[in-house]
Design a protein around this motif. Structure first.
Motif, short mmCIF file in Angstrom:
data_model
loop_
_atom_site.label_atom_id
_atom_site.label_comp_id
_atom_site.label_asym_id
_atom_site.label_seq_id
_atom_site.Cartn_x
_atom_site.Cartn_y
_atom_site.Cartn_z
N LYS A 95 6.07 -10.33 -27.01
CA LYS A 95 5.70 -10.09 -25.60
C LYS A 95 6.91 -9.90 -24.69
CE LYS A 95 1.24 -12.39 -26.07
NZ LYS A 95 0.30 -13.41 -25.54
N TRP A 96 7.85 -9.13 -25.18
CA TRP A 96 9.05 -8.74 -24.44
C TRP A 96 9.96 -9.95 -24.16
CZ3 TRP A 96 8.97 -4.08 -20.74
CH2 TRP A 96 8.06 -3.11 -21.18
N ALA A 97 9.91 -10.96 -24.99
CA ALA A 97 10.61 -12.21 -24.70
C ALA A 97 12.11 -12.02 -24.51
CB ALA A 97 10.35 -13.23 -25.81
N THR A 98 12.78 -11.29 -25.41
CA THR A 98 14.23 -11.13 -25.31
C THR A 98 14.59 -10.26 -24.11
OG1 THR A 98 14.44 -11.35 -27.71
CG2 THR A 98 16.32 -10.44 -26.52
N ARG A 99 13.82 -9.21 -23.88
CA ARG A 99 14.07 -8.36 -22.71
C ARG A 99 13.96 -9.18 -21.42
NH1 ARG A 99 10.44 -2.92 -23.99
NH2 ARG A 99 11.72 -2.09 -25.71
N GLY A 257 12.97 2.36 -11.78
CA GLY A 257 12.50 1.92 -13.08
C GLY A 257 11.35 0.93 -12.95
N LEU A 258 10.53 0.86 -13.99
CA LEU A 258 9.39 -0.04 -14.03
C LEU A 258 9.54 -0.97 -15.22
CD1 LEU A 258 6.63 2.69 -13.47
CD2 LEU A 258 7.54 1.13 -11.73
N PHE A 259 9.43 -2.26 -14.98
CA PHE A 259 9.54 -3.26 -16.04
C PHE A 259 8.20 -3.98 -16.13
CE2 PHE A 259 11.00 -7.47 -17.69
CZ PHE A 259 11.48 -7.01 -18.92
N TYR A 260 7.48 -3.81 -17.25
CA TYR A 260 6.09 -4.23 -17.29
C TYR A 260 5.73 -5.05 -18.54
CZ TYR A 260 6.22 0.31 -19.70
OH TYR A 260 6.55 1.37 -20.51
N PRO A 261 6.35 -6.22 -18.69
CA PRO A 261 5.94 -7.09 -19.79
C PRO A 261 4.51 -7.57 -19.58
CG PRO A 261 7.35 -8.28 -18.27
CD PRO A 261 7.37 -6.84 -17.83
N PRO A 262 3.82 -7.93 -20.66
CA PRO A 262 2.46 -8.47 -20.49
C PRO A 262 2.50 -9.80 -19.77
CG PRO A 262 3.23 -8.74 -22.76
CD PRO A 262 4.25 -7.88 -22.06
#
Length: 272
Positions: A95-99, A257-262
């Motif tokens: 779920k995009w944890a590292t990002r 830019g768009l950053f869209y983790p759950p």
């Protein structure tokens, strides 16, 4: 004498290429250095670079940079393309944890519009940031005026007059212009005080989605559907000031830019 330093940068932003009367094509690329500072690498002749140099978003790169003397924005740097090394791409696993860790643990997330505008216009201490709106209010898709088309001779003249500080053999001489996007895609949102703002989106991914469809009405519908999906995630905005508006405009920022983790539930350890 040009002073350069070598930096490791986590790339978070690539905007859609746009034409200008100074460069053939502009691509705003931005990321976060190891110390948490934002940096703008601008302009990068991205599509003219050899394929093995064309990095993706959420990738660590290493590159030599130098001060951009003709750009007043404090985060702007020139790069030595020949020194560019692609190190590691960070995927969306877990779920995009590292990002999220690389972005949220290293840089502040702003929620107030007046704060970031003051940092750009009054202090000149910032031109890039991560912003979390309080509420997304509206998606706007507007027809835009046609951009000037340059002849081959005009492009050659521009290229010869405005060579980069670091032009080298890794840039391919000829390339095909990216199609012009005939619409502006915008988001209206409020900040933590309820102040509303409408900003254009120049993220490469959204523009590429539009180009997947031949029919403009269908393309606009798909973009709107995508944005409606994204605002239901933990959507954060990467904002950057436009050079022509930095330091004076009521709001010099645009959405680069768009950053869209759950959305993930907040975890709180048990007290007992």
């Amino acid at each position: 004498m040009l002073i350069t330093t070598k930096e490791r940068i986590f790339i978070t932003v690539k905007t859609y290429p746009t034409k200008s009367n100074k460069y053939e094509e502009l691509v705003c690329t931005a990321g976060i250095k190891e110390n948490g500072e934002w940096i703008r690498l601008y302009p990068i002749p991205f599509r003219k670079m050899e394929e093995y140099k064309q990095f993706k978003r959420y990738t660590w790169i290493e590159v030599e940079i130098a001060k951009a003397f003709n750009d007043p924005r404090p985060d702007s740097k020139k790069i030595n393309i020949s020194s560019l090394k692609i190190l590691e791409n960070i995927g969306p696993d877990n779920k995009w944890a590292t990002r999220k860790q690389l972005i949220f643990n290293n840089t502040p997330v702003y929620k107030n519009l007046e704060t970031i505008i003051s940092k750009a216009n009054t202090e000149n201490s910032m031109s890039l940031c991560t912003f979390k709106p309080n509420e997304f209010l509206k998606i706007n898709i507007e027809k835009r005026a046609k951009i000037k088309d340059y002849t081959f001779e005009e492009k050659q003249k521009i290229k010869n007059q405005n060579r980069s500080l670091f032009d080298d053999e890794l840039c391919i001489a000829e390339f095909t212009d990216m199609p012009e996007i005939p619409y502006n895609f915008k988001l209206t949102f409020s900040d933590d005080t309820g102040k509303e703002s409408t900003m254009s989106i120049i993220d490469w991914e959204i523009s590429q989605l539009f180009l997947k469809y031949e029919d403009e009405d269908e393309a606009c519908l798909k973009v709107k559907e995508k944005l409606n999906t994204l605002i239901k995630t933990d959507l954060h905005l990467f904002l950057g000031t436009m050079r022509t508006k930095h330091g004076w405009a009521n709001n010099p920022y645009t959405i680069i830019g768009l950053f869209y983790p759950p959305i993930t539930p907040y975890y709180q350890p048990a007290l007992f």
